[in-house]
Design a protein around this motif. Structure first.
Motif, PDB file in Angstrom:
ATOM      1  N   THR A 110      -7.049   4.777   9.724  1.00 44.29           N
ATOM      2  CA  THR A 110      -8.101   3.797   9.484  1.00 44.29           C
ATOM      3  C   THR A 110      -8.295   3.425   8.019  1.00 44.29           C
ATOM      4  N   VAL A 111      -7.435   3.937   7.131  1.00 41.19           N
ATOM      5  CA  VAL A 111      -7.554   3.499   5.742  1.00 41.19           C
ATOM      6  C   VAL A 111      -6.336   2.659   5.390  1.00 41.19           C
ATOM      7  N   SER A 112      -6.529   1.741   4.446  1.00 36.02           N
ATOM      8  CA  SER A 112      -5.408   0.867   4.107  1.00 36.02           C
ATOM      9  C   SER A 112      -4.712   1.365   2.854  1.00 36.02           C
ATOM     10  N   HIS A 113      -4.926   2.628   2.507  1.00 37.39           N
ATOM     11  CA  HIS A 113      -4.356   3.141   1.266  1.00 37.39           C
ATOM     12  C   HIS A 113      -2.827   3.118   1.312  1.00 37.39           C
ATOM     13  N   PHE A 117       3.115  -1.593  -3.949  1.00 36.28           N
ATOM     14  CA  PHE A 117       4.339  -0.934  -3.471  1.00 36.28           C
ATOM     15  C   PHE A 117       4.000   0.367  -2.781  1.00 36.28           C
ATOM     16  N   GLY A 118       4.839   0.797  -1.880  1.00 36.44           N
ATOM     17  CA  GLY A 118       4.696   2.149  -1.362  1.00 36.44           C
ATOM     18  C   GLY A 118       4.561   2.201   0.143  1.00 36.44           C
ATOM     19  N   VAL A 119       4.144   3.382   0.598  1.00 43.38           N
ATOM     20  CA  VAL A 119       4.041   3.635   2.028  1.00 43.38           C
ATOM     21  C   VAL A 119       2.579   3.542   2.450  1.00 43.38           C
ATOM     22  N   PRO A 120       2.218   2.580   3.290  1.00 45.22           N
ATOM     23  CA  PRO A 120       0.838   2.544   3.778  1.00 45.22           C
ATOM     24  C   PRO A 120       0.599   3.751   4.688  1.00 45.22           C
ATOM     25  N   LYS A 159      12.078  -6.060  14.770  1.00 44.81           N
ATOM     26  CA  LYS A 159      11.377  -7.020  15.617  1.00 44.81           C
ATOM     27  C   LYS A 159      10.156  -6.408  16.287  1.00 44.81           C
ATOM     28  N   ILE A 160       9.764  -5.206  15.846  1.00 42.59           N
ATOM     29  CA  ILE A 160       8.703  -4.480  16.560  1.00 42.59           C
ATOM     30  C   ILE A 160       7.431  -5.333  16.650  1.00 42.59           C
ATOM     31  N   PHE A 161       6.808  -5.292  17.816  1.00 40.99           N
ATOM     32  CA  PHE A 161       5.589  -6.067  18.032  1.00 40.99           C
ATOM     33  C   PHE A 161       4.614  -5.291  18.914  1.00 40.99           C
ATOM     34  N   ASP A 162       5.078  -4.958  20.130  1.00 40.89           N
ATOM     35  CA  ASP A 162       4.181  -4.397  21.141  1.00 40.89           C
ATOM     36  C   ASP A 162       3.547  -3.076  20.722  1.00 40.89           C
ATOM     37  N   LEU A 163       4.375  -2.191  20.132  1.00 41.12           N
ATOM     38  CA  LEU A 163       3.848  -0.882  19.733  1.00 41.12           C
ATOM     39  C   LEU A 163       2.707  -1.036  18.734  1.00 41.12           C
ATOM     40  N   ILE A 164       2.952  -1.831  17.700  1.00 41.07           N
ATOM     41  CA  ILE A 164       1.961  -1.971  16.635  1.00 41.07           C
ATOM     42  C   ILE A 164       0.756  -2.773  17.117  1.00 41.07           C
ATOM     43  N   MET A 165       1.027  -3.787  17.912  1.00 44.28           N
ATOM     44  CA  MET A 165      -0.064  -4.594  18.467  1.00 44.28           C
ATOM     45  C   MET A 165      -1.048  -3.716  19.223  1.00 44.28           C
ATOM     46  N   THR A 166      -0.531  -2.784  20.022  1.00 45.87           N
ATOM     47  CA  THR A 166      -1.442  -1.959  20.821  1.00 45.87           C
ATOM     48  C   THR A 166      -1.989  -0.782  20.020  1.00 45.87           C
ATOM     49  N   GLN A 167      -1.192  -0.241  19.113  1.00 48.22           N
ATOM     50  CA  GLN A 167      -1.676   0.959  18.427  1.00 48.22           C
ATOM     51  C   GLN A 167      -2.672   0.644  17.311  1.00 48.22           C
ATOM     52  N   THR A 168      -2.367  -0.341  16.498  1.00 48.96           N
ATOM     53  CA  THR A 168      -3.269  -0.619  15.375  1.00 48.96           C
ATOM     54  C   THR A 168      -3.671  -2.088  15.315  1.00 48.96           C
ATOM     55  N   GLY A 169      -2.983  -2.944  16.043  1.00 48.16           N
ATOM     56  CA  GLY A 169      -3.262  -4.375  15.952  1.00 48.16           C
ATOM     57  C   GLY A 169      -2.921  -4.945  14.579  1.00 48.16           C
ATOM     58  N   GLY A 170      -2.146  -4.197  13.791  1.00 47.37           N
ATOM     59  CA  GLY A 170      -1.776  -4.683  12.463  1.00 47.37           C
ATOM     60  C   GLY A 170      -2.727  -4.208  11.371  1.00 47.37           C
ATOM     61  N   GLY A 171      -3.857  -3.674  11.784  1.00 51.52           N
ATOM     62  CA  GLY A 171      -4.854  -3.238  10.817  1.00 51.52           C
ATOM     63  C   GLY A 171      -4.581  -1.831  10.368  1.00 51.52           C
ATOM     64  N   PRO A 172      -5.425  -1.205   9.585  1.00 60.07           N
ATOM     65  CA  PRO A 172      -6.543  -1.795   8.860  1.00 60.07           C
ATOM     66  C   PRO A 172      -6.083  -2.696   7.715  1.00 60.07           C
ATOM     67  N   SER A 176      -9.742  -2.600   2.160  1.00 58.54           N
ATOM     68  CA  SER A 176      -9.460  -2.386   0.740  1.00 58.54           C
ATOM     69  C   SER A 176     -10.717  -2.322  -0.118  1.00 58.54           C
ATOM     70  N   ARG A 177     -11.771  -3.035   0.274  1.00 61.80           N
ATOM     71  CA  ARG A 177     -13.025  -3.152  -0.477  1.00 61.80           C
ATOM     72  C   ARG A 177     -12.789  -3.690  -1.878  1.00 61.80           C
ATOM     73  N   ASP A 178     -11.790  -4.544  -1.986  1.00 63.02           N
ATOM     74  CA  ASP A 178     -11.477  -5.148  -3.277  1.00 63.02           C
ATOM     75  C   ASP A 178     -12.173  -6.510  -3.336  1.00 63.02           C
ATOM     76  N   LYS A 179     -13.274  -6.581  -4.105  1.00 67.22           N
ATOM     77  CA  LYS A 179     -14.120  -7.779  -4.080  1.00 67.22           C
ATOM     78  C   LYS A 179     -13.425  -8.996  -4.678  1.00 67.22           C
ATOM     79  N   ASP A 180     -12.664  -8.780  -5.765  1.00 69.32           N
ATOM     80  CA  ASP A 180     -11.982  -9.924  -6.381  1.00 69.32           C
ATOM     81  C   ASP A 180     -10.962 -10.515  -5.423  1.00 69.32           C
ATOM     82  N   GLN A 181     -10.274  -9.601  -4.746  1.00 73.54           N
ATOM     83  CA  GLN A 181      -9.274 -10.036  -3.791  1.00 73.54           C
ATOM     84  C   GLN A 181      -9.933 -10.855  -2.669  1.00 73.54           C
ATOM     85  N   LEU A 182     -11.087 -10.375  -2.192  1.00 74.08           N
ATOM     86  CA  LEU A 182     -11.787 -11.097  -1.131  1.00 74.08           C
ATOM     87  C   LEU A 182     -12.152 -12.489  -1.598  1.00 74.08           C
ATOM     88  N   LYS A 183     -12.678 -12.566  -2.810  1.00 77.34           N
ATOM     89  CA  LYS A 183     -13.079 -13.876  -3.301  1.00 77.34           C
ATOM     90  C   LYS A 183     -11.877 -14.808  -3.377  1.00 77.34           C
TER      91      LYS A 183
END
Lengths: 339, 459
Positions: free
Chosen positions: A178-181, A197-200, A273-286, B442-449
């Motif tokens: 649930t974090v986008s780090h 850059f990096g691994v989400p 081409k992955i779609f279904d797995l990610i669509m159902t597991q995270t929906g592309g988020g966070p 992300s809570r990045d306000k500048d990015q949101l704007k």
């Protein structure tokens, strides 16, 4: 190969005894019929595969952004818009991360399982089925179940795998999904790059689910490869005094190379081409931390009605898969003509 | 290998080929029959509704004046949940009373506040295979997407004949008309800017539901120190945080200036209040649960009645959800307008229109009459948990919250919802939603704007 010899040696009954004219007419018919037989599929492929690729290409350079088609030429504006957009840059990064880790994970776990099963364990067929079984599931099922497993419960009430993490004193993993780090993130990046850059981190649960599903399949491929290696080769190495590791490293592993290549192709085109797995597991988020071009293409085309931009995504995806497939096809073609 | 394959192929072809030809010969007629069967269900008739179909066996008592009988009606919607599906069925029942013997095809596509259904609808409309009538949010979703593209028939005659233009509020009528013509029949009104709270938690902590933004902050601080998540927010369906932000925008800009945001793209860059709204959203989210990416709006609402969170800001479909979960209004949960938006009614409306080329046009028109009738709206809305688009509803049929909402709708200043298709087109909605979903993580306000300014280019 033995079959070939027999085929060629066997005389064809009836052919040689016919008169010349009938024979040549027969030849003509015989030549025509296969062509007639494959014509429908060739036409179908020409229209439904290459025709539509062409059509998509046309749409991708058009101004069709709405319900009403507008096929006037827009140049590469749609591609430019894509490449500079936050979401698409994020998608490309995610696809690369997903593909790399998914391939490494599936191949190594698949190989490990295959080698273990090949060591003549008792109940081999039972384990083989067990490991292969996840592949029988749809990615939608896998995605949903792993989403439940990774969902952090309400604060202080972890559920699923997070309960496990809590118990072993690693509560930090609870918020993985649930974090986008992006790890490591930060650092220098070029001006035009809008995503770190990096691994989400949120990608890791998705990769785990994908590996869980596909490593059994990889195992089956490797197992077939292992079985195809003649025992004499390994025996000879052992007679020469090679240790089991050396036998594996220098005999088995190199001989498995074609299997690895096939597995990379099969898994690689799934992951690109992955779609279904990610669509159902995270929906592309966070926040698009697990978004991929497939989801982007679907949402751009069918939710925002921006057909031209959606088509451009499709073409970029096609190019990505081609980068993987075309060298493989060329290699196959070359080895086949050599033979 | 290849050469062997070819030789071998020649050997086996003769008998095999015969068999294949036979199989093909059998398969083809079967296939065409199947195709014909598929096509039969949706025979496209011209828009002028020439009676191409043979009359149905059963003549209805209220026979259509044109003397034409159609035996089907296909209605497309995303109403699949309990409550909304019951409401839809109530409308179907009314239709069946008027046109007995007509088979109603209930074409629903579930999920994502209608986003999945819309994707299916677009492909059907593009393919020249429209349903007889479909659910569409009044506003830009109707006008900007369908009407401008020439896919809808104007229904002014119906409005005059049925007198709807006298019983529906002007703001609403403006949102379903384009160049002086009406294009859809609104069946209900939902309110977006509502705050739902757990009454027991508020009583236990001696708190009053917040009216202003400052009060909200105070309440949230107290709840936080009491160990309760103050604000429960979802994110899985990707509209929850954008939804929260529209209430915030309304609180900052007020009902007069808020609609201007979607008419004047420059405001997103030039108006200093945008920054204020972004800061406010950021502070709201600081009181919210961190795991929102894994929760749908319903999961988030569930936490409020479970007592693990105190408040949630969600449209009043949450009311229907609470009732379905057996929570008592007034005892388990209560409601106030979202902080700082008292006196404004951020509305969205589901409506049904008449697509060009509707296969059963006469039935579709009868369906629209049912949708717009007082009887139809009073049958549909109490079940759906929304209020009628008509102002002359029979209030006795509605429960406590809905009566409150009917009253507010009549008195408050009305403003259109952006997330739910009333204020802006779909391309803008997607870009706006994307920006806020990225921000939620992300809570990045500048990015949101930056992303909001970029999104405004779609307006």
């Amino acid at each position: 190969m033995t079959g070939k010899v027999i085929e060629e040696a066997r005389p064809r009954p009836g052919v040689a005894t016919r008169p010349m004219a009938a024979r040549s007419r027969y030849r003509l018919v015989e030549r025509l019929i296969p062509i007639l037989m494959i014509t429908p599929s060739i036409i179908a492929i020409a229209v439904f595969v290459y025709g539509f690729i062409g059509w998509t290409t046309v749409v991708s350079v058009s101004r069709w952004q709405g319900i009403v088609p507008d096929l006037s030429f827009a140049g590469f504006r749609n591609y430019a818009a894509l490449l500079t957009s936050y979401r698409f840059q994020s998608d490309i990064r995610n696809t690369i991360v997903f593909t790399v880790f998914f391939l490494i994970g599936s191949l190594s776990i698949g190989l490990l399982l295959a080698v273990l099963l090949d060591s003549k364990v008792r109940g081999e067929s039972f384990f083989r089925t067990v490991y292969l079984f996840p592949m029988a599931l749809s990615f939608v099922v896998t995605g949903t179940v792993w989403q439940w497993l990774f969902t952090p419960g309400a604060p202080g009430q972890p559920t699923g795998l997070n309960l496990l993490f809590e118990q072993i004193g690693l509560p930090v993993f609870q918020t993985w999904s649930t974090v986008s780090h992006v790890w490591p993130g930060g650092g220098w990046k070029p001006e035009w790059l809008r995503v770190p850059f990096g691994v989400p981190l949120a990608m890791i649960p998705v990769i785990i689910a994908a590996i869980w599903q596909m490593s059994g399949f990889t195992m089956a491929m490797y197992l077939a490869g292992l079985r195809a290696i003649p025992d004499e080769l390994r025996e000879a190495a052992r007679v020469d005094g090679a240790s089991e590791w050396q036998v594996f490293r220098w005999i088995t592993f190199p001989l498995l190379q074609p299997v690895t290549l096939s597995a990379v192709i099969v898994l690689g085109h799934i992951s690109l081409k992955i779609f279904d797995l990610i669509m159902t597991q995270t929906g592309g988020g966070p926040g698009f931390a697990t978004d991929v071009p497939g989801i982007f293409m679907y949402e751009t085309t069918f939710k925002s009605n921006k057909y031209a931009e959606g088509a451009a995504v499709a073409i970029v995806m096609l190019l990505m898969v081609s980068v993987l497939i075309v060298p493989y096809l060329i290699w196959r073609l070359r080895t086949e003509t050599e033979r | 290998m290849t050469s062997t394959g070819r030789e071998h192929g020649r050997e086996m072809t003769r008998r095999e080929m015969l068999r294949r030809f036979l199989a093909l010969g059998l398969a083809l007629p079967g296939g065409t029959a199947l195709l014909a069967a598929c096509a039969g269900g949706q025979q496209p008739t011209p828009t002028t509704a020439a009676p191409t179909q043979p009359p149905a066996g059963q003549a209805s008592p209220t026979a259509p004046t044109t003397g034409q009988a159609e035996d089907k009606l296909e209605i497309f919607s995303w109403w699949t949940n309990p409550g909304e599906a019951d409401g839809l069925k109530a409308l179907f029942d009314l239709f069946s009373q008027r046109r007995p013997g007509v088979e109603i095809i209930n074409a629903t596509v579930a999920g994502g506040a209608g986003t999945n259904a819309k994707a299916v609808l677009v492909t059907r409309m593009q393919g020249g295979n429209p349903p007889d009538s479909f659910q569409v949010h009044a506003g830009q979703e109707l006008i900007g997407t369908w009407v401008v593209a020439g896919k809808m028939e104007p229904i002014n005659d119906l409005f005059e004949q049925e007198g709807w233009n006298k019983v529906m509020p002007k703001t609403l009528l403006d949102q379903i008309s384009h160049e002086g013509k009406f294009y859809s029949v609104p069946v209900n009104i939902h309110r977006s800017n509502m705050l739902w709270y757990n009454k027991r938690i508020f009583e236990a902590n001696n708190l009053q539901p917040p009216k202003t933004v400052d009060e909200f902050y105070q309440v949230a601080e107290k709840l936080k120190s009491a160990g309760v998540t103050p604000l429960s927010v979802g994110g899985k369906d990707k509209f929850e945080v954008p939804h929260l932000f529209e209430s915030v925008l309304l609180a900052v800009f007020g009902p007069e200036d808020y609609p201007k945001l979607f008419g004047d793209p420059g405001m997103w860059e030039s108006d200093a209040r945008i920054q204020e709204a972004i800061d406010m959203l950021d502070q709201f989210l600081s009181y919210a649960n961190e795991d929102r990416a894994a929760l749908s709006w319903a999961d988030a609402a569930q936490r409020v009645i479970d007592g693990s969170a105190a408040m949630t800001i969600m449209g009043d479909w949450a009311y229907g959800y609470f009732i379905n979960k057996g929570a008592q209004p007034g005892q388990v949960f209560g409601w106030v307008p979202a902080p700082g938006t008292d006196g404004s009614f951020l509305w969205l409306s589901d409506s049904f229109g008449l697509p060009v080329g509707a296969p059963h046009r006469n039935n579709a028109i009868e369906w629209l009459k049912v949708c717009g009738s007082r009887e139809g709206q009073d049958a549909f809305n109490p079940k759906k948990g929304s209020i009628p688009a008509r102002t002359d509803a029979d209030k006795s049929k509605y429960d406590e919250y809905l009566r409150y909402s009917i009253e507010r709708f009549a008195q408050d200043k009305l403003a259109p919802s952006v997330v739910h298709g009333a204020a802006a087109n779909e391309a803008y909605m997607t870009a706006y939603n994307n920006a806020l979903n990225v921000f939620s993580a992300s809570r990045d306000k500048d990015q949101l704007k930056g992303m909001l300014i970029e999104a405004a280019k779609e307006l």
